[in-house]
Design a protein around this motif. Structure first.
Motif, PDB file in Angstrom:
ATOM      1  N   LEU A   9       1.007  -0.618   0.275  1.00 28.42           N
ATOM      2  CA  LEU A   9      -0.374  -0.199   0.312  1.00 28.42           C
ATOM      3  C   LEU A   9       0.757   1.585   0.458  1.00 28.42           C
ATOM      4  CD1 LEU A   9      -2.907  -1.001   2.554  1.00 28.42           C
ATOM      5  CD2 LEU A   9      -3.049  -1.283   0.150  1.00 28.42           C
ATOM      6  N   ARG A  12       1.890   1.732  -3.086  1.00 31.54           N
ATOM      7  CA  ARG A  12       1.231   2.495  -4.301  1.00 31.54           C
ATOM      8  C   ARG A  12       0.816   3.430  -4.311  1.00 31.54           C
ATOM      9  NH1 ARG A  12      -3.285  -1.380  -4.058  1.00 31.54           N
ATOM     10  NH2 ARG A  12      -4.799  -0.030  -5.458  1.00 31.54           N
ATOM     11  N   MET A  13       0.700   4.200  -2.713  1.00 31.82           N
ATOM     12  CA  MET A  13       1.109   5.212  -2.273  1.00 31.82           C
ATOM     13  C   MET A  13       2.435   6.205  -2.744  1.00 31.82           C
ATOM     14  SD  MET A  13      -1.207   5.650   0.987  1.00 31.82           S
ATOM     15  CE  MET A  13      -2.775   4.374   1.678  1.00 31.82           C
ATOM     16  N   HIS A 130      -8.067   5.350  -3.405  1.00 25.63           N
ATOM     17  CA  HIS A 130      -8.587   3.983  -3.613  1.00 25.63           C
ATOM     18  C   HIS A 130      -7.322   3.502  -3.040  1.00 25.63           C
ATOM     19  CE1 HIS A 130     -11.439   5.179  -6.417  1.00 25.63           C
ATOM     20  NE2 HIS A 130     -10.544   5.754  -7.743  1.00 25.63           N
ATOM     21  N   VAL A 131      -6.357   3.640  -2.905  1.00 24.03           N
ATOM     22  CA  VAL A 131      -5.206   2.497  -2.480  1.00 24.03           C
ATOM     23  C   VAL A 131      -5.558   2.165  -0.930  1.00 24.03           C
ATOM     24  CG1 VAL A 131      -3.003   2.035  -1.292  1.00 24.03           C
ATOM     25  CG2 VAL A 131      -2.937   3.471  -3.653  1.00 24.03           C
ATOM     26  N   ARG A 132      -6.539   3.715  -0.046  1.00 26.52           N
ATOM     27  CA  ARG A 132      -6.881   3.062   1.367  1.00 26.52           C
ATOM     28  C   ARG A 132      -7.893   1.861   1.262  1.00 26.52           C
ATOM     29  NH1 ARG A 132      -9.907   7.992   3.704  1.00 26.52           N
ATOM     30  NH2 ARG A 132     -11.056   7.578   2.243  1.00 26.52           N
ATOM     31  N   ASP A 134      -9.223   0.098  -0.851  1.00 21.90           N
ATOM     32  CA  ASP A 134      -8.158  -0.972  -1.470  1.00 21.90           C
ATOM     33  C   ASP A 134      -7.556  -1.859   0.031  1.00 21.90           C
ATOM     34  OD1 ASP A 134      -9.245  -1.131  -3.423  1.00 21.90           O
ATOM     35  OD2 ASP A 134      -7.115  -0.898  -4.350  1.00 21.90           O
ATOM     36  N   THR A 164      -2.526   6.457   4.652  1.00 18.16           N
ATOM     37  CA  THR A 164      -2.817   7.952   3.950  1.00 18.16           C
ATOM     38  C   THR A 164      -2.510   9.388   4.132  1.00 18.16           C
ATOM     39  OG1 THR A 164      -4.650   6.044   3.940  1.00 18.16           O
ATOM     40  CG2 THR A 164      -5.270   7.902   3.052  1.00 18.16           C
TER      41      THR A 164
END
Length: 185
Positions: A9, A12-13, A130-132, A134, A164
């Motif tokens: 995660l 990705r962030m 969106h990553v959060r 997921d 996040t």
């Protein structure tokens, strides 16, 4: 298993921040820079290609960018791509070379560029959210399947939220720096 998930995660962030910074370097301030044309893609050879893969971009003067197109048949397509980019540039064709004078930014154009920067930042924030989402869905699934307990799920979701929040504040600070750079006369 959940720890590896957090690293993914975070990766990705960080990708959203990297993408934002790349987009922001493409917004011009008052000086010419080869990275100014990085966001421009050209329809070349049946696909979209970055401008720097079909031409050489250089800065001979502080207020001028030159683009030397390698394939003379691509000059028109490169010129069109530069004109249609939302950067307000007007190239002058000279054989296989495009000269792009950078006009002085007026107040209205500076405000337009700031709006574009805000759009880029909002896109990055949406990607981070969106990553959060997921991550939270994965945690709920792990808890439901009995792989982790409720307490661990709550701890992990707090970590995801903290990650996040940190990423969003990093996006906001990058935007603030670029906004100050654009508005500086």
């Amino acid at each position: 298993m959940a720890d590896m998930d957090l690293n993914e995660l975070k990766r990705r962030m960080d990708g959203a921040i990297t993408s934002l910074k790349s987009d922001l370097t493409g917004l011009r301030t008052g000086r010419a820079s080869p990275s100014l044309l990085d966001p421009i893609y050209v329809d070349a050879y049946g696909s979209k290609m970055p401008l720097n893969q079909v031409a050489n971009v250089s800065v001979p003067e502080p207020r001028m960018v030159t683009v030397t197109v390698w394939d003379k048949q691509m000059v028109g397509k490169v010129e069109r791509a530069i004109r249609e980019s939302n950067l307000g540039l007007n190239p002058i064709t000279d054989g296989a070379t495009l000269r792009i004078p950078l006009p002085e930014l007026n107040e209205q154009r500076r405000k337009e560029l700031v709006k574009v920067a805000h759009q880029y930042a909002e896109g990055a924030k949406v990607a981070v959210r969106h990553v959060r989402r997921d991550g939270m869905e994965t945690l709920k699934k792990l808890e439901k399947d009995g792989d982790i307990g409720q307490d661990e799920s709550r701890q992990q979701s707090d970590r995801v939220q903290k990650m996040t929040d940190e990423t969003i504040s990093e996006i906001d600070s990058a935007l603030a720096v670029k906004e100050a750079e654009i508005m500086q006369v």
